[in-house]
Design a protein around this motif. Structure first.
Motif, mmCIF file in Angstrom:
data_model
loop_
_atom_site.group_PDB
_atom_site.id
_atom_site.type_symbol
_atom_site.label_atom_id
_atom_site.label_comp_id
_atom_site.label_asym_id
_atom_site.label_seq_id
_atom_site.Cartn_x
_atom_site.Cartn_y
_atom_site.Cartn_z
ATOM 1 N N PHE A 64 0.847 -1.181 0.000
ATOM 2 C CA PHE A 64 0.000 0.000 0.000
ATOM 3 C C PHE A 64 0.888 1.237 0.000
ATOM 4 O O PHE A 64 1.873 1.320 0.739
ATOM 5 C CB PHE A 64 -0.912 0.020 1.235
ATOM 6 N N HIS A 65 0.508 2.185 -0.841
ATOM 7 C CA HIS A 65 1.302 3.402 -0.974
ATOM 8 C C HIS A 65 0.368 4.588 -1.128
ATOM 9 O O HIS A 65 -0.671 4.488 -1.784
ATOM 10 C CB HIS A 65 2.208 3.304 -2.210
ATOM 11 N N GLY A 66 0.721 5.714 -0.544
ATOM 12 C CA GLY A 66 -0.115 6.905 -0.677
ATOM 13 C C GLY A 66 0.195 7.898 0.413
ATOM 14 O O GLY A 66 1.290 7.929 0.964
ATOM 15 N N GLY A 67 -0.801 8.703 0.737
ATOM 16 C CA GLY A 67 -0.612 9.782 1.683
ATOM 17 C C GLY A 67 -0.545 11.101 0.959
ATOM 18 O O GLY A 67 -0.826 11.206 -0.241
ATOM 19 N N ASN A 68 -0.168 12.156 1.681
ATOM 20 C CA ASN A 68 -0.054 13.462 1.047
ATOM 21 C C ASN A 68 1.192 13.501 0.160
ATOM 22 O O ASN A 68 1.934 12.524 0.044
ATOM 23 C CB ASN A 68 -0.053 14.574 2.101
ATOM 24 N N LEU A 69 1.428 14.647 -0.475
ATOM 25 C CA LEU A 69 2.562 14.732 -1.400
ATOM 26 C C LEU A 69 3.893 14.512 -0.686
ATOM 27 O O LEU A 69 4.802 13.886 -1.240
ATOM 28 C CB LEU A 69 2.537 16.086 -2.111
ATOM 29 N N HIS A 70 4.013 15.003 0.522
ATOM 30 C CA HIS A 70 5.237 14.777 1.297
ATOM 31 C C HIS A 70 5.478 13.288 1.524
ATOM 32 O O HIS A 70 6.570 12.769 1.290
ATOM 33 C CB HIS A 70 5.139 15.522 2.632
ATOM 34 N N GLN A 71 4.476 12.585 1.971
ATOM 35 C CA GLN A 71 4.645 11.159 2.237
ATOM 36 C C GLN A 71 4.854 10.375 0.943
ATOM 37 O O GLN A 71 5.664 9.437 0.899
ATOM 38 C CB GLN A 71 3.429 10.630 3.000
ATOM 39 N N SER A 72 4.128 10.732 -0.116
ATOM 40 C CA SER A 72 4.306 10.048 -1.393
ATOM 41 C C SER A 72 5.736 10.210 -1.904
ATOM 42 O O SER A 72 6.322 9.282 -2.461
ATOM 43 C CB SER A 72 3.324 10.600 -2.430
ATOM 44 N N ARG A 73 6.288 11.396 -1.717
ATOM 45 C CA ARG A 73 7.670 11.646 -2.148
ATOM 46 C C ARG A 73 8.666 10.874 -1.282
ATOM 47 O O ARG A 73 9.523 10.140 -1.791
ATOM 48 C CB ARG A 73 7.969 13.142 -2.046
ATOM 49 N N HIS A 74 8.559 11.033 0.024
ATOM 50 C CA HIS A 74 9.573 10.498 0.924
ATOM 51 C C HIS A 74 9.554 8.970 0.973
ATOM 52 O O HIS A 74 10.588 8.315 0.804
ATOM 53 C CB HIS A 74 9.349 11.079 2.323
ATOM 54 N N TYR A 75 8.373 8.403 1.182
ATOM 55 C CA TYR A 75 8.315 6.959 1.399
ATOM 56 C C TYR A 75 8.349 6.160 0.096
ATOM 57 O O TYR A 75 8.598 4.948 0.129
ATOM 58 C CB TYR A 75 7.079 6.618 2.231
ATOM 59 N N SER A 76 8.143 6.815 -1.041
ATOM 60 C CA SER A 76 8.261 6.085 -2.308
ATOM 61 C C SER A 76 9.672 5.552 -2.502
ATOM 62 O O SER A 76 9.858 4.505 -3.136
ATOM 63 C CB SER A 76 7.878 7.002 -3.483
ATOM 64 N N LEU A 77 10.678 6.224 -1.976
ATOM 65 C CA LEU A 77 12.052 5.722 -2.100
ATOM 66 C C LEU A 77 12.195 4.376 -1.405
ATOM 67 O O LEU A 77 12.746 3.423 -1.977
ATOM 68 C CB LEU A 77 13.030 6.734 -1.489
ATOM 69 N N TYR A 78 11.694 4.268 -0.178
ATOM 70 C CA TYR A 78 11.898 3.040 0.593
ATOM 71 C C TYR A 78 11.054 1.891 0.038
ATOM 72 O O TYR A 78 11.501 0.739 0.032
ATOM 73 C CB TYR A 78 11.594 3.316 2.071
ATOM 74 N N LEU A 79 9.877 2.199 -0.464
ATOM 75 C CA LEU A 79 9.086 1.158 -1.108
ATOM 76 C C LEU A 79 9.754 0.710 -2.398
ATOM 77 O O LEU A 79 9.836 -0.493 -2.676
ATOM 78 C CB LEU A 79 7.668 1.679 -1.387
ATOM 79 N N ALA A 80 10.277 1.643 -3.181
ATOM 80 C CA ALA A 80 10.937 1.288 -4.433
ATOM 81 C C ALA A 80 12.168 0.415 -4.187
ATOM 82 O O ALA A 80 12.423 -0.545 -4.934
ATOM 83 C CB ALA A 80 11.329 2.549 -5.193
ATOM 84 N N LEU A 81 12.933 0.719 -3.150
ATOM 85 C CA LEU A 81 14.118 -0.096 -2.848
ATOM 86 C C LEU A 81 13.723 -1.507 -2.416
ATOM 87 O O LEU A 81 14.412 -2.485 -2.764
ATOM 88 C CB LEU A 81 14.950 0.588 -1.764
ATOM 89 N N GLN A 82 12.629 -1.636 -1.679
ATOM 90 C CA GLN A 82 12.167 -2.979 -1.313
ATOM 91 C C GLN A 82 11.764 -3.778 -2.552
ATOM 92 O O GLN A 82 12.055 -4.968 -2.669
ATOM 93 C CB GLN A 82 10.978 -2.866 -0.355
ATOM 94 N N LEU A 83 11.078 -3.106 -3.477
ATOM 95 C CA LEU A 83 10.644 -3.793 -4.696
ATOM 96 C C LEU A 83 11.824 -4.123 -5.591
ATOM 97 O O LEU A 83 11.867 -5.215 -6.198
ATOM 98 C CB LEU A 83 9.633 -2.913 -5.437
ATOM 99 N N LYS A 84 12.803 -3.230 -5.696
ATOM 100 C CA LYS A 84 13.993 -3.499 -6.507
ATOM 101 C C LYS A 84 14.763 -4.683 -5.948
ATOM 102 O O LYS A 84 15.224 -5.556 -6.712
ATOM 103 C CB LYS A 84 14.894 -2.265 -6.553
ATOM 104 N N ALA A 85 14.936 -4.730 -4.645
ATOM 105 C CA ALA A 85 15.677 -5.844 -4.044
ATOM 106 C C ALA A 85 15.021 -7.167 -4.369
ATOM 107 O O ALA A 85 15.704 -8.158 -4.693
ATOM 108 C CB ALA A 85 15.757 -5.644 -2.524
ATOM 109 N N ARG A 86 13.717 -7.224 -4.340
ATOM 110 C CA ARG A 86 13.021 -8.470 -4.665
ATOM 111 C C ARG A 86 13.157 -8.811 -6.151
ATOM 112 O O ARG A 86 13.279 -9.977 -6.511
ATOM 113 C CB ARG A 86 11.545 -8.353 -4.249
ATOM 114 N N GLN A 87 13.171 -7.797 -6.994
ATOM 115 C CA GLN A 87 13.324 -8.059 -8.434
ATOM 116 C C GLN A 87 14.651 -8.724 -8.748
ATOM 117 O O GLN A 87 14.718 -9.651 -9.563
ATOM 118 C CB GLN A 87 13.218 -6.745 -9.215
ATOM 119 N N VAL A 88 15.737 -8.265 -8.102
ATOM 120 C CA VAL A 88 17.067 -8.762 -8.454
ATOM 121 C C VAL A 88 17.524 -9.888 -7.541
ATOM 122 O O VAL A 88 18.668 -10.349 -7.647
ATOM 123 C CB VAL A 88 18.094 -7.612 -8.450
ATOM 124 N N GLY A 89 16.660 -10.338 -6.643
ATOM 125 C CA GLY A 89 16.978 -11.504 -5.833
ATOM 126 C C GLY A 89 17.814 -11.250 -4.607
ATOM 127 O O GLY A 89 18.409 -12.189 -4.057
#
Length: 604
Positions: free
Chosen positions: A564-589
Motif C-alpha cells: 500500500f502506498h499513498g498519503g499526502n505529497l510529502h509522504q508520497s515523495r519520501h516513502y516512495s524511495l523506501y518502497l521502491a528499494l524494497q521492490l527493486k531488491a526483490r526483483q534482483v533476488g
C-alpha cells in the motif's frame, strides 16, 4: 524540535559523537547486540527504514533494540557509521547526520545524543550496491555516437517498450492508482530499472485533480509538496490550484518516462502462490488485458475509498446527492438549497465555494472538528522545515523530510502540543467567534492538533483558507447533530430539525485502503492484511494496540506481493524511495528477511 542552528560547543559535540560512533561500530563489527544496545538510553528510539529490518520499524527501548540487532546483524552487517557533517548541540541534545553501509546497500541517518547515550537514531536505506540510480556521474550519455545501421532513436525505443510491456513482456510491478502516490513511486521504479505499469481509470494523468470542485487548492505549501527528482519552479505558487497540479502531474509522467495506462480499470486480482505472481485483469480503453506482475501496489491513497453513508429515505429524495469526491463545483447550484453533511476539509471548501455563487448553504456537523488557520499553520507549524526561510537556512526538502522522519511517532505529539498552544493563543478571537456560532471545536484528544489527527485517523480537521469565517459569521448556516433520514425535499436530523435541500453533499470522508483490496481481490485477503493507516494510538478512529508505525503503509503486509502506498505529497515523495528499494531488491533476488512483519489487530 531542537534548533540545529545553535552550536555552543562544536568541539565537544564532535568528540561526543565520534566517541559514540567508535563504540557503536565496534559493537556492530563484533555482532554484539548487547554492547550496541547499552549505547542507547533506556527510553531510546531507533527508527529503521528498510536498512536493517527490510521494513519500516521503530524499536522502543533497549530491549527492543537488542532483539532487533540480534535478529538482523548477521544478515544486514551494518558498518562504517560516520558523521557526514559537524554535529550541532543545543538544549542538552547533540544532533549528527550520519552515513553508513550495510551488506547490500548504503544509508543515511540521524542521531540525537543525550548525556553521551543515544536518545533517537534514524537509519534509512538510500541505495542498493550495484543498483544505484543513473544520476550525477552515472547519468546516461543519451547520444550514441558513431555509425549504426540498426540505430533506433529514443522515441522509437520508448514506443517499442510501451507497445510490448503488458503484452509481450510482463511488468515486475503493477501500481493501481495514478495520482501523486502512484506517479512518485513509478518515477522511483523507473530510475531503478524496475519494469512497471501505473494504471488509472481517468483519461489523462492529473484528472484526479481536474475533476474536483473548482476552488480546490493544496492546503500544504510548495516546499512540502515537491515530487521526487523534479522540484516545482521557484516561481510556483505557495498553494497550488488543482488544475495547475493536474498539469504538472501530466507533464511529470511524460518527462519521467512512466508507462502510465490511462482509461484503465482493474477488475479482479488473485495471487498465484506457486508462481509467486499476481494475475490481474484490467480493462484498458474497454479491452480486457491480463497482467502478471510479481508485485501489486495499491496506490489509491488515504482519500481513495469514499465513505458513502446510508440513510433511510435516500431513495425518496427528489434532489441530487453526491459524495464530496463527485462534487463538480458550485456553478450549477446558484440559488439552490444545499446541505453539506460533514465539517472537515472538503466540507468547508465546498460550503465556501457554494456560498460564493449564491447558494443557500447549511453545514451539518456530526462530530467535533479541529481547525487551524492556514497562515498560522505556515508560520508556527511548518516554517522551521518547509518554507523559504528554511531553504535559505540550508534545510532542503530532503533534509526536512529526514528531520521529520527522525522523530518517533511515540513522542511526536509532545513536539506538536506546544506548537498548537501557540496557534490557539494567536487566534483566540477567531476560535471564540467560531464556538459562539455553535461550532464544536477540538484540538485533538491530547491537544496535539492537526498532524497527529492526520496520522492517527486521516480525518477530523480543516486547514482554514477562509470558509470557517463564513460559519462563524452565520453566512454558512450550521446544524449540529446526526442525520436521521431524508424526506422528499429535506435532510432530517435526529432531533427532528428539517433542512430543506435541492442538493445533498456527503463530505463524509474515506474508508481504510484495504477496502480496495476487498473489492479487487477478496475480503479474505483484505482481512489477512487488516486495517491500513493509523498508529494504534487508542484515540478516536485509531484503536489500539500501539502499532509503532503507520499500519501496512509502504512496507510488507501479511499478503505476499501486496503493498500500500499513498498519503499526502510529502509522504508520497519520501516513502516512495523506501518502497521502491524494497521492490527493486526483490526483483534482483537480494535476500529481504523482514523483521517484525505487521501484525493484524483490526480488519477495517
Amino acid at each position: 524540535m531542537t534548533d540545529l542552528t545553535q552550536a555552543p560547543d562544536q568541539t565537544a559535540a564532535a568528540d561526543a559523537v565520534a566517541h559514540w560512533l567508535r563504540d557503536f561500530n565496534a559493537a556492530l563489527a563484533a555482532e554484539n547486540a548487547d554492547a550496541a544496545a547499552e549505547l542507547f538510553a533506556t527510553d531510546a528510539f531507533w527508527r529503521d527504514l528498510v536498512a536493517l529490518t527490510w521494513n519500516l520499524k521503530t524499536l522502543e527501548g533497549r530491549d527492543q533494540i537488542r532483539a532487533m540487532l540480534s535478529a538482523t546483524l548477521e544478515q544486514a552487517r551494518p558498518h562504517d557509521f560516520i558523521a557526514s557533517e559537524p554535529p550541532a548541540a543545543a538544549d542538552g541534545v547533540i544532533e549528527a547526520w550520519l552515513e553508513f553501509e550495510t551488506e547490500v546497500g548504503r544509508g543515511r541517518g540521524h542521531l540525537r545524543l543525550r548525556d553521551g547515550t543515544a536518545w533517537t537514531l534514524l537509519t534509512t536505506l538510500s541505495e542498493l550496491k550495484g543498483h544505484e540510480e543513473p544520476r550525477g556521474p552515472q547519468r546516461p550519455l543519451g547520444a550514441e555516437h558513431g555509425v549504426d545501421p540498426e540505430r533506433r532513436s529514443w522515441l522509437e525505443r520508448r514506443q517499442q517498450e510501451a507497445a510490448q510491456l503488458g503484452y509481450e513482456t510482463q511488468p515486475e510491478v503493477l501500481v493501481i492508482g495514478g495520482g501523486q502516490g502512484g506517479i512518485a513511486l513509478g518515477a522511483r521504479l523507473r530510475q531503478l530499472d524496475v519494469p512497471t505499469i501505473v494504471i488509472d481509470r481517468h483519461a489523462r494523468p492529473g484528472d484526479q485533480w481536474r475533476g474536483r470542485y473548482k476552488s480546490l487548492c493544496l492546503h500544504d505549501p510548495v516546499w512540502y509538496d515537491h515530487l521526487p527528482y523534479l522540484k516545482f519552479p521557484e516561481n510556483w505558487p505557495v498553494f497550488s490550484p488543482k488544475d495547475k497540479i493536474a498539469d504538472w502531474l501530466e507533464m511529470y509522467t511524460r518527462v519521467m518516462e512512466l508507462n502510465y495506462w490511462t482509461s484503465t480499470i482493474a477488475t479482479s486480482a488473485r495471487y498465484d502462490e506457486d508462481a509467486g505472481e499476481w494475475e490481474v485483469t484490467v480493462e484498458r480503453d474497454g479491452e480486457p488485458v491480463i497482467l502478471r506482475p510479481k508485485q501489486l501496489v495499491l496506490a489509491t491513497g488515504v482519500s481513495g475509498h469514499p465513505n458513502r453513508p446510508a440513510f433511510p429515505g435516500q431513495d425518496r429524495f427528489r434532489g441530487e446527492q453526491q459524495h464530496s469526491s463527485e462534487h463538480p463545483g458550485p456553478d450549477a447550484y446558484a440559488g439552490k438549497r444545499v446541505v453539506v453533511v460533514g465539517s472537515n476539509n472538503s466540507a468547508f471548501d465546498i460550503c465556501g465555494a457554494l456560498y460564493e455563487v449564491g447558494a443557500d448553504v447549511t453545514m451539518v456537523q456530526r462530530s467535533s472538528t479541529h481547525i487551524v488557520r492556514s497562515s498560522t499553520l505556515m508560520d508556527i507549524g511548518l516554517s522551521a522545515l518547509y518554507s523559504e526561510e528554511a531553504v535559505a537556512a540550508g534545510i532542503t526538502t530532503e533534509r526536512a523530510d529526514m528531520i521529520f522522519a527522525s522523530l518517533p511517532y511515540r513522542i511526536m505529539h509532545e513536539f506538536q502540543i506546544p506548537l498548537y498552544d501557540q496557534m490557539r493563543e494567536r487566534d483566540q478571537e477567531f476560535y471564540d467567534r467560531l464556538e459562539a456560532a455553535g461550532f464544536d471545536h477540538d484540538w485533538g484528544e491530547d491537544n496535539s492538533g492537526l498532524f497527529m489527527k492526520y496520522l492517527r485517523r486521516g480525518s477530523g480537521y480543516y486547514i482554514d483558507v477562509g470558509a470557517a469565517d463564513l460559519v462563524a459569521d452565520g453566512k454558512v448556516k450550521l446544524a449540529n447533530g446526526q442525520v436521521d433520514h431524508l424526506s422528499e425535499d429535506a435532510v432530517v436530523l435526529a432531533d427532528g430539525t428539517e433542512l430543506p435541500a435541492d442538493l445533498v453533499v456527503y463530505a463524509t470522508g474515506y474508508g481504510s485502503m484495504n477496502g480496495w483490496a476487498a473489492e479487487l481481490i477478496s475480503q479474505a485477503v483484505a482481512d489477512r492484511v487488516g486495517k491500513v493507516w493509523g498508529l494504534g494510538s487508542d484515540t478516536a478512529k485509531d484503536p489500539g494496540p500501539w502499532e509503532v508505525e503507520q499500519r501496512n503503509m509502504w512496507k510488507p503486509t501479511q499478503q505476499s506481493g501486496l503493498w500500500f502506498h499513498g498519503g499526502n505529497l510529502h509522504q508520497s515523495r519520501h516513502y516512495s524511495l523506501y518502497l521502491a528499494l524494497q521492490l527493486k531488491a526483490r526483483q534482483v533476488g537480494i535476500p529481504t528477511p523482514v523483521y517484525g512483519l505487521q501484525e493484524v489487530h483490526h480488519l477495517s
